[in-house]
Design a protein around this motif. Structure first.
Motif, PDB file in Angstrom:
ATOM      1  N   SER A 100     -10.643  -1.936  -0.609  1.00 55.27           N
ATOM      2  CA  SER A 100     -10.244  -3.196   0.000  1.00 55.27           C
ATOM      3  C   SER A 100     -10.098  -4.297  -1.065  1.00 55.27           C
ATOM      4  O   SER A 100      -9.114  -5.045  -1.074  1.00 55.27           O
ATOM      5  N   ILE A 101     -11.049  -4.388  -1.983  1.00 54.39           N
ATOM      6  CA  ILE A 101     -10.968  -5.421  -3.035  1.00 54.39           C
ATOM      7  C   ILE A 101      -9.787  -5.143  -3.960  1.00 54.39           C
ATOM      8  O   ILE A 101      -9.009  -6.052  -4.296  1.00 54.39           O
ATOM      9  N   ILE A 102      -9.616  -3.894  -4.350  1.00 49.71           N
ATOM     10  CA  ILE A 102      -8.587  -3.591  -5.352  1.00 49.71           C
ATOM     11  C   ILE A 102      -7.182  -3.673  -4.763  1.00 49.71           C
ATOM     12  O   ILE A 102      -6.267  -4.197  -5.406  1.00 49.71           O
TER      13      ILE A 102
ATOM     14  N   GLY B 240      -6.304  -5.569  -2.309  1.00 50.35           N
ATOM     15  CA  GLY B 240      -6.092  -7.019  -2.146  1.00 50.35           C
ATOM     16  C   GLY B 240      -5.698  -7.653  -3.466  1.00 50.35           C
ATOM     17  O   GLY B 240      -4.798  -8.494  -3.535  1.00 50.35           O
ATOM     18  N   PHE B 241      -6.383  -7.244  -4.521  1.00 53.32           N
ATOM     19  CA  PHE B 241      -6.068  -7.728  -5.878  1.00 53.32           C
ATOM     20  C   PHE B 241      -4.616  -7.416  -6.240  1.00 53.32           C
ATOM     21  O   PHE B 241      -3.870  -8.283  -6.697  1.00 53.32           O
TER      22      PHE B 241
END
Lengths: 273, 287
Positions: free
Chosen positions: A13-15, A17-18
């Motif tokens: 999810s973080i990556i 989104g990044f």
């Protein structure tokens, strides 16, 4: 191993989104990934396809005449699973043309040249496709300097640069990267029979445990030895990290003015984005 | 005048554009107008909501005076709604502060300047900003309020002072970067949850935590804005890692009930605390 365990859903999810955020805010919609058939570049392609949709990702496969056939096969297998477009650009003609004039070049020079040739192809294709080059270097190889400066490290943004190799494998497994790619011995495939672990003289499992304690937990050399790591192993890894620091920074600039780039002229890269 | 006892608050978990005040003012104006239409009493934006976080040398370029045009523009809307907004403040000595303004009744009523500027690890705030020197509450239409910004919350003395000044609402504004992915929740989020819940419980206040989202320089801001009641129980919580608008209904009577059950704030021995702190300071000076 537990300290290196990551929550793969959260990491994804973080990556992703990044990737979406840092690509679209610069006015791009597409990404391009150099695919070697290894786990790092495959994971990069998986994450980029998840972030942007498969239609917006191009995998570029750049074999040399000595590359193992399964490198290309694995890259194509992964690309087919993702449904992304691929381009195969054989770099043999330009590499051989160059070294015809440099017959004495050793294998390291040849390997570096190939890595940089692939970078040059990726940047050219990125211009043609209006896509950003997505990085494939992980934290382990970047810390060890086990990488070619301005070669495989070169990219616009890197989704894997804060994941150790063993974490790359966890995430690859979670996202469904073909098992054959995860299981094969990691190799830059720059000469026949080359494997990372053979060349380095230790396994990624071993060195990740050490690097995590050294870098993330800031443990001292003495503390690491006390924990049971062999003193020579600790010394060698620290030396590798220190000796390759230049690869992780921009080139030094001789300071002569009152405001020099990146020293006292300090703007964010995402300036106005 | 006895303050109104019930209010509807809205926390705006937005993703500002780094260094583009004009674009961010538009985002704010739009959100505020929508909140007015939705009968919201108080709208809260995160730390540095008008500028973005990783400003570095952009800080003086996006800085503004409290009496400048941007605040005046927002103040006009505050006739109909209370507004908490984040910005870079420049004072008459050309010092720069990470600041949070409270606007009500058509004017800026209060500015909190971030007291604790993290300058360690991934943070570099002390290089670009001056630390605030005041911890003051403000009187809003709905009762006394304290505002703290991100790192301020990691120093319990800050909410303690505000609590002892008399406080119903602790407004906690943040641009908190997410790190630590060993668990299904970002490690930073877990730590914040502990801290904020503890403050709500010990100081017997509503805690309104408004954190931003988006990415700057490869760093994600994790969101997870929330409202915690004076019993230390979650009232409302926004999702992590995506823009959101979080509404909650607050009731001063809930604070009263909790304080009736256990008058912790009232029982606090301020003189003892001050005496002991002065002793500590004396002893340290002698070292």
């Amino acid at each position: 191993m537990s300290e290196l365990k990551i929550d793969c859903a959260l990491a994804t999810s973080i990556i992703t989104g990044f990737l979406r955020n840092e690509i679209t805010k610069f006015g791009f919609e597409r990404g391009i990934v150099g695919m070697s058939g290894g786990v790092d570049s495959t994971l990069s392609a998986f994450l980029t396809a998840k972030a942007l949709g498969p239609d917006n990702v191009t995998g570029v496969i750049m074999p040399y005449k000595t590359s193992k056939p399964d490198s290309r096969e694995h890259a194509e297998l992964a690309a087919a699973q993702l449904g992304i477009r691929t381009e195969v650009i054989d770099i043999t003609p330009q590499i051989d043309a160059y070294f015809a004039r440099m017959p004495d070049a050793d294998k390291l020079r040849r390997a570096n040249k190939m890595a940089r040739e692939r970078m040059a192809v990726l940047y050219d294709r990125s211009q043609a496709l209006r896509a950003l080059v997505i990085g494939t270097s992980n934290k382990t190889e970047a810390l060890l300097g086990y990488t070619t400066l301005w070669g495989d490290m070169a990219c616009a943004i890197n989704p894997l640069g804060d994941l150790y190799k063993t974490q790359v494998r966890q995430l690859a497994r979670y996202l469904g990267v073909p098992q054959v790619i995860i299981d094969k011995p990691p190799s830059a495939d720059l000469w026949q029979g080359q494997t990372d672990e053979g060349e380095l003289g230790f396994t990624y499992e071993e060195v990740d445990k050490l690097l995590f304690r050294l870098v993330d937990e800031r443990k001292s050399r003495d503390e690491l030895i006390e924990e049971g790591f062999a003193p020579e192993f600790v010394a060698r890894v620290i030396q590798m990290v220190q000796g390759s620091q230049y690869k992780r920074r921009m080139p030094l600039i001789a300071k002569v003015s009152t405001r020099s780039i990146n020293r006292d002229f300090r703007y964010p890269r995402d300036w106005g984005r | 005048m006895r303050p109104a006892s019930k209010l509807k608050v809205r926390l705006v978990q937005l993703n500002p554009r780094l260094g583009d005040v004009e674009a961010n003012v538009d985002l704010h104006m739009e959100a505020i107008k929508q909140a007015i239409a939705d009968d919201v009493s108080l709208i809260i934006f995160p730390e540095l909501s008008l500028t973005g976080y990783y400003l570095r040398d952009l800080a003086p370029e996006v800085a503004m005076r409290v009496e400048g045009p941007v605040m005046s523009q927002l103040a006009r809307l505050s006739k109909e709604i209370g507004i908490v907004v984040g910005f870079v403040e420049e004072d008459e000595q050309f010092s720069f502060f990470i600041a949070q303004a409270y606007l009500e009744g058509g004017a800026v009523r209060h500015v909190h300047r971030k007291v604790y500027l993290p300058t360690y690890g991934m943070f570099d705030e002390g290089r670009y900003f001056t630390a605030g020197r005041r911890l003051r509450t403000l009187r809003s239409k709905w009762g006394p309020m304290g505002i703290l910004i991100c790192e301020d919350l990691w120093h319990p003395s800050a909410p303690y002072v505000l609590s002892q000044s008399g406080m119903y609402y602790l407004i906690a504004c943040a641009s908190s970067p997410g790190r630590g992915i060993h668990d299904q929740h970002i490690a930073t989020a877990g730590t914040y949850a502990n801290i904020l819940t503890t403050y709500a419980q010990l100081f017997q206040v509503y805690v309104l935590f408004c954190n931003r989202v988006g990415y700057e320089e490869g760093v994600c801001f994790w969101g997870g804005s929330c409202v915690i009641g004076p019993q230390g129980v979650s009232v409302a919580a926004a999702p992590q890692l995506e823009p959101a608008v979080l509404d909650a209904e607050l009731d001063v009577a809930a604070i009263r009930r909790v304080r009736l059950q256990a008058p912790l704030t009232d029982d606090e021995n301020l003189d003892l605390t001050i005496r002991e702190l002065e002793r500590v300071r004396r002893e340290r000076a002698e070292d």
